[in-house]
Scaffold this active site. Structure first.
Site, PDB file in Angstrom:
ATOM      1  N   GLU A 180      43.817  -8.388  55.403  1.00 26.83           N
ATOM      2  CA  GLU A 180      42.440  -8.883  55.387  1.00 26.83           C
ATOM      3  C   GLU A 180      42.210  -9.733  54.137  1.00 26.83           C
ATOM      4  OE1 GLU A 180      37.832  -7.776  54.771  1.00 26.83           O
ATOM      5  OE2 GLU A 180      39.413  -6.803  53.714  1.00 26.83           O
ATOM      6  N   ASP A 198      43.338  -3.490  53.863  1.00 34.61           N
ATOM      7  CA  ASP A 198      41.992  -3.833  53.413  1.00 34.61           C
ATOM      8  C   ASP A 198      41.971  -4.514  52.046  1.00 34.61           C
ATOM      9  OD1 ASP A 198      38.941  -3.079  53.690  1.00 34.61           O
ATOM     10  OD2 ASP A 198      39.494  -2.470  51.657  1.00 34.61           O
TER      11      ASP A 198
END
Ligand code: NOJ
Ligand code: MG
Length: 578
Positions: free
Chosen positions: A297, A223
């Site tokens: 990401e 993330d």
């Protein structure tokens, strides 16, 4: 004389083996993203949970999915719905227990479905033991976070150290009286950034990876990785410098896009950290032979994105997410723009790496809403049949649409932080997070609760898995057909060529060892007659293999390559008849 025949045959065989190299599990699979809070509620509290996921793993199998990545299911006060992690080594109680997680892994193993978790390295939670210890002055944990003195303005008021803004708007600094300093949070106040210049943090987060790898997970989606490091303040007299204005036409100085994030994003140190994590993954692979996959990401330019693959010497992520189908195009894009977006990743990626295709996730409006409901099959065709790994956000297989969530019902901090009851929806991510639509019953079969954490989207009575499974021509059946087709050598090993026939129609060809397929997607309402012999080796008759829901063609139909009528918003996959 006999040699004359054998030689070309040998040559052919050698060529074939060369091209059809063995592919690893992750290179051929479909990764299905589950947002645990919204997938399936097993205990009737209106919140999805791990046992709910376990009960639906067979559904994934039926779709043809081989791996799932779960958005965070770790202990969290839920200020950012699980991306604010209070204990990286534990399961969130609303989602179940560690035992439930172990059962999930066991069931997934039985079904040969890989489980990939969300690794959130950039930040923790202001309600974690680490942060609480930091506030108590425990030096070890104090240094886990990024602290800075405030500045006193001309009126004697204490202000944040600099102009840095949070991704979700407003200052990225929050004052804590206990220590008389501000801490950095690039996301919500509840998400204090971890300090990657502290080797203890680096070590701790590697332990987090190992903890879950030991539990049997097959990799991680990483993330917010581009936020990992801030500039080294030692280079600026020990004070973090202001970020320059972006120059974007943005009036709100509290908005994230008001600034150019040269000191808080994409710092060089980030890539080395990713390569270090990959080393851990490879250590696990060396032990048991199973490749652990990393997906990063990052919403960035292609050159930045490609750095995550590795630097030529060291390996990084196998799948730096390719977001072009989210960021570069939508329902208003021309076929040329869509081709251009697709070619971007394929052009920039290193020759020995694979592309990947992501058309949706829990942070972005759904395909049916961003493109149009009629284009759901066409976009799934791109995601599943373009060369590379496919990633599907739950619900895209049935064409779920964004739910309408009123200002009162809005819970996403990105929406709430706008402080704007009128325009909040432009920032809120609640619409793409509504409960999964299983059937026409109460709460779309998601939960037996009287109230679900987000309301179910309108229209679930007809738009759901059960209805679509019972309907021959449905998004889900198109999806399954595409997932099967994807296993053919032409899609696993084959080459790729594409063309925008006009402003509305995109076609692409995949071929391998004499098998040739052409996919055609009409993004508009105009009807066209296309001459597909444009493509080399596409002549004679073509058989319809998959056709979108509103297509008048059925699989098995035969069309002439030099004159294929393509209807409004129709998408089809054709195969050259030998
Ligand atoms: C990206 C995640 O996908 C998003 O949901 C989250 O809010 C931020 N990172 C912060 O963790
Ligand atoms: Mg529940």
């Amino acid at each position: 004389m006999r040699n004359l025949f054998i030689l070309p045959l040998l040559f052919f065989l050698v060529q074939t083996t060369k091209q059809s190299k063995d592919l690893d599990w992750w290179e051929t699979t479909i990764f299905y993203q589950i947002y645990p809070r919204s997938f399936m509620d097993s205990d009737g509290d209106g919140i999805g949970d791990l046992n709910g996921i376990t009960s639906k793993l067979e559904y994934l199998k039926e779709l043809g999915v081989g791996a799932t990545w779960l958005s965070p299911m770790f202990k969290s006060p839920m200020y950012d719905f699980g991306y604010d992690i209070a204990d990286f080594y534990d399961v969130h109680d609303e989602y179940g227990t560690m035992e439930d997680f172990e059962k999930l892994i066991a069931k997934a193993n039985e079904l040969d479905i890989k489980i990939v978790l969300d690794f959130v390295p950039n930040h923790g939670s202001n309600e974690s033991v680490w942060f609480e210890e930091a506030l108590r002055g425990h030096e070890k944990y104090f240094d886990y976070f990024v602290w800075e003195d405030g500045v006193v303005d001309e009126n004697g008021i204490l202000r944040p150290p600099n102009n840095w803004n949070s991704v979700f708007r407003k200052s990225a600094w929050e004052y804590r009286e206990e220590v008389g300093k501000y801490y950095l949070h690039q996301f919500v106040i509840g998400q204090p950034d971890l300090n990657y210049r502290n080797p203890d943090v680096v070590e701790e987060m590697k332990n987090v990876l190992k903890f879950w790898l030991d539990k049997g997970v097959a990799g991680f989606r990483v993330d917010a990785i581009s936020h990992l490091f801030e500039v080294d303040k030692a280079k600026f007299d020990g004070m973090y410098p202001d970020e320059p204005l972006s120059g974007n036409k943005i009036e709100d100085p509290e908005s994230y896009d008001y600034l150019d994030h040269i000191y808080t994003k994409d710092q060089d140190e980030t890539y080395d950290m990713v390569y270090q994590w990959r080393d851990i993954f490879d250590e696990y692979k060396a032990k048991d032979g199973l490749t652990r996959v990393m997906m990063t990401e990052v919403y960035a330019s292609p050159d930045v994105t490609m750095r995550y693959f590795g630097d030529g010497e060291r390996e990084g992520a196998q799948m730096p997410f390719n977001f072009v189908l989210i960021t570069d195009v939508d329902g208003s894009s021309s076929a040329a723009e869509i081709k251009y977006a697709i070619d971007k990743f394929l052009t920039f990626k290193p020759i020995d790496k694979l592309a990947n295709w992501v058309a949706g996730n829990h942070d972005n409006s759904r395909v049916a809403s961003r493109f149009s409901p009629e284009l759901v099959d066409g976009i799934n065709m791109l995601v599943l049949l373009l060369p590379g790994v496919a990633v599907t956000y739950m619900g895209e297989e049935i064409g779920m649409v964004d739910g309408y969530i009123s200002w009162e019902d809005t819970v996403d901090p990105s929406g709430c932080n706008t402080d704007d009851p009128i325009n909040y929806w432009t920032a809120s991510r609640d619409p793409e997070r509504t409960p999964f639509q299983w059937n026409a019953q109460k709460n779309a079969g998601f939960s037996s609760a009287d109230k679900t954490w987000l309301p179910v989207a309108d229209g679930y009575e007809t738009l759901n898995v059960e209805v679509q499974q019972a309907t021959e021509r449905s998004h889900i059946n198109v999806y399954k057909a595409l997932a099967r087709l994807r296993t053919e050598p032409a899609f696993r090993h084959g080459r790729y060529e594409s063309v925008a026939f006009n402003s509305d129609v995109l076609a692409f060809k995949r071929w391998h060892n004499g098998e040739t397929y052409v996919a055609v997607i009409n993004f508009r309402d105009e009807v066209y007659n296309l001459d597909l012999t444009y493509f080399e080796n596409v002549t004679g008759q073509l058989e319809v293999i998959v056709s979108s829901v509103q297509s008048p063609k059925s699989s098995g139909d035969v069309v002439e390559a030099d004159g294929v009528q393509i209807e409004a918003r129709e998408s089809i996959v054709l195969k050259v008849v030998q």
